[in-house]
Design an enzyme around this catalytic site. Structure first.
Site, PDB file in Angstrom:
ATOM      1  N   ASP A   1      -8.852 -10.741   8.611  1.00 27.71           N
ATOM      2  CA  ASP A   1      -8.249  -9.408   8.562  1.00 27.71           C
ATOM      3  C   ASP A   1      -9.127  -8.266   9.072  1.00 27.71           C
ATOM      4  O   ASP A   1      -8.626  -7.362   9.723  1.00 27.71           O
ATOM      5  CB  ASP A   1      -7.829  -9.100   7.120  1.00 27.71           C
ATOM      6  CG  ASP A   1      -6.905  -7.900   7.026  1.00 27.71           C
ATOM      7  OD1 ASP A   1      -5.972  -7.800   7.847  1.00 27.71           O
ATOM      8  OD2 ASP A   1      -7.106  -7.058   6.138  1.00 27.71           O
TER       9      ASP A   1
ATOM     10  N   ARG B   1       0.829  -1.199   0.000  1.00 22.31           N
ATOM     11  CA  ARG B   1       0.000   0.000   0.000  1.00 22.31           C
ATOM     12  C   ARG B   1       0.870   1.259   0.000  1.00 22.31           C
ATOM     13  O   ARG B   1       2.033   1.230   0.371  1.00 22.31           O
ATOM     14  CB  ARG B   1      -0.907   0.015   1.229  1.00 22.31           C
ATOM     15  CG  ARG B   1      -2.010  -1.022   1.233  1.00 22.31           C
ATOM     16  CD  ARG B   1      -2.821  -0.920   2.519  1.00 22.31           C
ATOM     17  NE  ARG B   1      -1.998  -1.204   3.689  1.00 22.31           N
ATOM     18  CZ  ARG B   1      -1.465  -0.295   4.488  1.00 22.31           C
ATOM     19  NH1 ARG B   1      -1.659   0.987   4.261  1.00 22.31           N
ATOM     20  NH2 ARG B   1      -0.730  -0.651   5.525  1.00 22.31           N
TER      21      ARG B   1
ATOM     22  N   SER C   1       0.945  -6.581  10.118  1.00 22.03           N
ATOM     23  CA  SER C   1       1.430  -7.548   9.143  1.00 22.03           C
ATOM     24  C   SER C   1       2.635  -8.317   9.679  1.00 22.03           C
ATOM     25  O   SER C   1       3.566  -7.734  10.250  1.00 22.03           O
ATOM     26  CB  SER C   1       1.823  -6.823   7.859  1.00 22.03           C
ATOM     27  OG  SER C   1       2.330  -7.710   6.907  1.00 22.03           O
TER      28      SER C   1
ATOM     29  N   HIS D   1      -9.190  -3.998  12.812  1.00 22.03           N
ATOM     30  CA  HIS D   1      -8.208  -4.659  11.953  1.00 22.03           C
ATOM     31  C   HIS D   1      -7.756  -5.918  12.673  1.00 22.03           C
ATOM     32  O   HIS D   1      -6.722  -5.943  13.341  1.00 22.03           O
ATOM     33  CB  HIS D   1      -7.034  -3.722  11.689  1.00 22.03           C
ATOM     34  CG  HIS D   1      -6.046  -4.255  10.701  1.00 22.03           C
ATOM     35  ND1 HIS D   1      -4.705  -3.962  10.740  1.00 22.03           N
ATOM     36  CD2 HIS D   1      -6.209  -5.072   9.626  1.00 22.03           C
ATOM     37  CE1 HIS D   1      -4.078  -4.567   9.746  1.00 22.03           C
ATOM     38  NE2 HIS D   1      -4.966  -5.241   9.058  1.00 22.03           N
TER      39      HIS D   1
ATOM     40  N   ARG E   1       1.837 -12.248  -1.489  1.00 17.73           N
ATOM     41  CA  ARG E   1       0.476 -12.466  -0.986  1.00 17.73           C
ATOM     42  C   ARG E   1      -0.293 -13.493  -1.814  1.00 17.73           C
ATOM     43  O   ARG E   1      -0.024 -13.706  -2.989  1.00 17.73           O
ATOM     44  CB  ARG E   1      -0.311 -11.152  -1.018  1.00 17.73           C
ATOM     45  CG  ARG E   1       0.209 -10.061  -0.103  1.00 17.73           C
ATOM     46  CD  ARG E   1      -0.335 -10.198   1.284  1.00 17.73           C
ATOM     47  NE  ARG E   1       0.110  -9.123   2.166  1.00 17.73           N
ATOM     48  CZ  ARG E   1      -0.399  -8.910   3.373  1.00 17.73           C
ATOM     49  NH1 ARG E   1      -1.369  -9.683   3.831  1.00 17.73           N
ATOM     50  NH2 ARG E   1       0.060  -7.932   4.127  1.00 17.73           N
TER      51      ARG E   1
ATOM     52  N   LYS F   1      -1.528 -13.043  12.435  1.00 18.52           N
ATOM     53  CA  LYS F   1      -2.986 -12.861  12.504  1.00 18.52           C
ATOM     54  C   LYS F   1      -3.729 -13.893  11.658  1.00 18.52           C
ATOM     55  O   LYS F   1      -4.694 -14.509  12.102  1.00 18.52           O
ATOM     56  CB  LYS F   1      -3.300 -11.435  12.043  1.00 18.52           C
ATOM     57  CG  LYS F   1      -4.684 -10.944  12.324  1.00 18.52           C
ATOM     58  CD  LYS F   1      -4.752  -9.434  12.263  1.00 18.52           C
ATOM     59  CE  LYS F   1      -4.768  -8.789  10.935  1.00 18.52           C
ATOM     60  NZ  LYS F   1      -3.770  -8.875   9.966  1.00 18.52           N
ATOM     61  N   THR F   2      -3.265 -14.084  10.432  1.00 15.00           N
ATOM     62  CA  THR F   2      -3.904 -15.053   9.543  1.00 15.00           C
ATOM     63  C   THR F   2      -3.577 -16.486   9.953  1.00 15.00           C
ATOM     64  O   THR F   2      -4.455 -17.346  10.023  1.00 15.00           O
ATOM     65  CB  THR F   2      -3.466 -14.806   8.087  1.00 15.00           C
ATOM     66  OG1 THR F   2      -3.898 -13.503   7.680  1.00 15.00           O
ATOM     67  CG2 THR F   2      -4.063 -15.840   7.156  1.00 15.00           C
TER      68      THR F   2
ATOM     69  N   LYS G   1      -8.594  -2.338   1.228  1.00 14.70           N
ATOM     70  CA  LYS G   1      -8.416  -1.425   2.359  1.00 14.70           C
ATOM     71  C   LYS G   1      -9.268  -0.164   2.215  1.00 14.70           C
ATOM     72  O   LYS G   1      -9.597   0.483   3.207  1.00 14.70           O
ATOM     73  CB  LYS G   1      -6.939  -1.064   2.507  1.00 14.70           C
ATOM     74  CG  LYS G   1      -6.089  -2.217   3.023  1.00 14.70           C
ATOM     75  CD  LYS G   1      -6.624  -2.796   4.338  1.00 14.70           C
ATOM     76  CE  LYS G   1      -5.712  -3.883   4.884  1.00 14.70           C
ATOM     77  NZ  LYS G   1      -6.282  -4.546   6.084  1.00 14.70           N
TER      78      LYS G   1
END
Length: 540
Positions: free
Chosen positions: A260, A61, A241, A222, A326, A245-246, A203
């Site tokens: 997410d 981003r 990131s 988030h 990704r 988390k994932t 996003k």
């Protein structure tokens, strides 16, 4: 103009002022989008069946290039310290130039939902220049039933044009930048220019929901979420990131809600999306079998993942394009994903940090005031290789674990979250998935097996029964022993050979927390200020 696919016949591209197009391809599914993207030279099919694309020099981003229209709706409510302004005239110029730019072009359109709870979701129409972008956003947002498309009227419209180069003077962007993301909350329009990084689209939806939902008593977060198989005990996983988390929410023994973006409202929690956007650097079948299987199949979209030119086998260990490789895939690629994207109020919240300084314990129980302090801090650490030009270790503080996506002041989200935590008596844990035994480059990464064991113990309630000590640097409660976890891991100083160096590093990190939090002190209670890390006791 050629039109293919299914749409609301009374609400086409012309309603948005898009005229002179050569074609609009409406709500195409994966097979057709594969064909278009390959025919147009945008992407390649790799071994396993995924569609692989490269995003050029934008491999992440561009938060410094995001601008929000300053008007009557936003002037007094936006957090302008964290958001760049754009005038109404500049946005109007950019929209007019977008409309002129697409004349003669073929666009791809997807009609989708942002938000699994029908009471709070938003209808989104996304126009893209690239077919693979259309597949990406189709896989990541919530796809309406086929019968709903004929009457779908969008509330939010996004146009993504990588080939459009913004003019800083005319459009209000940054001098010297070839990228701009412009958001008009009043008219519910997002314009994305000059970047092929597909994550900007998802996003933008998140940012929009972050603006509208707090007024409806919903806290947008988030974070990822999952729930026990009996549906009774849901949990939230906050983290920036690279913190896990994932990975940690994709637990084969629990049902995945989302990886997410999550909302928490009067009805419980709900996923904002219909897919997952997983980091794939170092991805392996052994360590992350569900993510591996979801990634290596038809319908998944790979971003910046290199592959062998002859065999087309993806190389997930290669970070030559970016460390931020990704995979985007729909939730139904995960065998234990929720069918509804919703669950009841959470019993536990996990704050994840990848502490590359190697001084934080692998798990700690937070008091309600400590929880608010660490939510507003949003700490992790960056290491060499994660960003261009980064050397060594640097702290990263992203308030509410999502600073780039917060239109409103962080205190708005913190106060809402605090109310829900208190109302539903939620336990909050801090989990360090980062380093132990030394700073990054000296110590080792926290064993994933230990992290999973600690998270499981927190979620099943057994961790609350442990004996706890008070951490001498951060003041939170740390268990003295946990079955299945190496005992010394729970005492970070014992994992370092040089105890004096540990003490010096821990004190330095405490000072970083204190310095960062100074900007929030006037917005929080004395109790939250008192929850700040401070060297209270003698070193371990």
């Amino acid at each position: 103009m050629q039109e293919t696919g299914v749409r609301n016949e009374s609400y086409g591209a012309d309603k948005f002022g898009l005229a002179g197009l050569s074609a609009v391809h409406w709500n195409l599914t994966a097979p057709a989008l594969y064909e278009h993207s390959i025919r147009n030279g945008e992407a390649t099919v790799v071994e396993g069946g995924a569609l692989s694309a490269f995003t050029g020099h934008h491999t992440g981003r561009s938060p410094k290039d995001k601008h929000t229209v300053d008007d009557k709706l936003t002037h007094d409510v936006l957090w302008w310290d964290g958001n760049r302004k754009q005038t109404e005239e500049q946005f109007a110029n950019m929209l007019a130039d977008f409309r002129a730019h697409v004349k003669g072009k073929a666009l791809f359109a997807q009609d989708l939902y942002g938000g699994a709870d029908p009471a709070y979701r938003i209808k989104v129409r996304v126009f893209t220049e690239y077919a693979w972008h259309s597949l990406f956003i189709r896989q990541l947002l919530i796809r309406p039933e086929f019968a709903e498309l004929a009457s779908f009227t969008p509330e939010l419209t996004i146009i993504d044009l990588p080939s459009f180069k913004p003019d800083p003077k005319r459009h209000g962007g940054r001098e010297g930048s070839d990228t701009q993301v412009a958001i008009d909350f009043t008219n519910k329009i997002v314009l994305i220019a000059g970047s092929s990084y597909a994550g900007e689209m998802k996003k933008s939806v998140f940012t929009t929901l972050n603006f509208y939902l707090p007024a409806q008593n919903v806290v947008p977060m988030h974070c990822s979420a999952n729930v026990s198989k009996d549906g009774k005990e849901s949990a939230l996983f906050f983290g920036l990131s690279g913190t896990g988390k994932t990975t940690l929410s994709a637990d084969p023994n629990r049902i995945l809600i989302g990886d997410d973006e999550t909302g928490w409202g009067p009805n419980g929690i709900f996923n904002f999306e219909g897919g997952c956007y997983a980091k794939t650097i170092k991805l392996s079948r052994d360590a992350e079998p569900m993510i591996w299987d979801a990634t290596n199949r038809f319908g998944a979209v790979l971003e910046n993942v290199t592959y062998d030119p002859h065999t087309r086998v993806p190389n997930y260990d290669d970070d030559s394009k970016t460390e931020n490789t990704r995979s985007a895939y729909p939730l139904d690629f995960i065998p234990n994903a929720s069918k509804t994207g919703t669950a009841g109020h959470p019993k536990n919240i996990i704050f994840l940090t990848a502490d590359a300084f190697g001084v934080m314990p692998p798990v700690a129980k937070l008091t309600p005031t400590q929880a608010m302090y660490h939510f507003l801090s949003g700490y992790t650490a960056k290491v060499a290789g994660t960003e261009k030009g980064l050397v060594g270790v640097q702290p990263e503080f992203s308030t509410c674990f999502g600073s780039p996506f917060l239109p409103r002041h962080p205190s708005v989200y913190a106060n809402l979250l605090q109310d829900y935590i208190q109302k539903h008596n939620v336990d909050v844990w801090l989990v360090n998935s980062g380093w132990t035994g030394g700073i990054y480059g000296v110590g080792r990464r926290m064993p994933i097996k230990a992290t999973r064991t600690l998270v499981t113990a927190a979620l099943n309630g057994s961790l609350k029964d442990a004996d706890f000590r008070t951490d001498p640097y951060f003041g939170f409660a740390v268990p003295t022993s946990v079955p299945g976890v190496e005992p010394h891991l729970l005492y970070p100083s014992k994992t370092w050979q040089n105890k004096a160096e540990f003490d010096k590093t821990a004190r330095a990190l405490v000072a970083m927390f204190q310095k960062n939090f100074a900007k929030y002190e006037q917005h929080v209670t004395p109790e939250i200020r008192a929850a700040a890390p401070e060297v209270r006791l003698a070193a371990e």
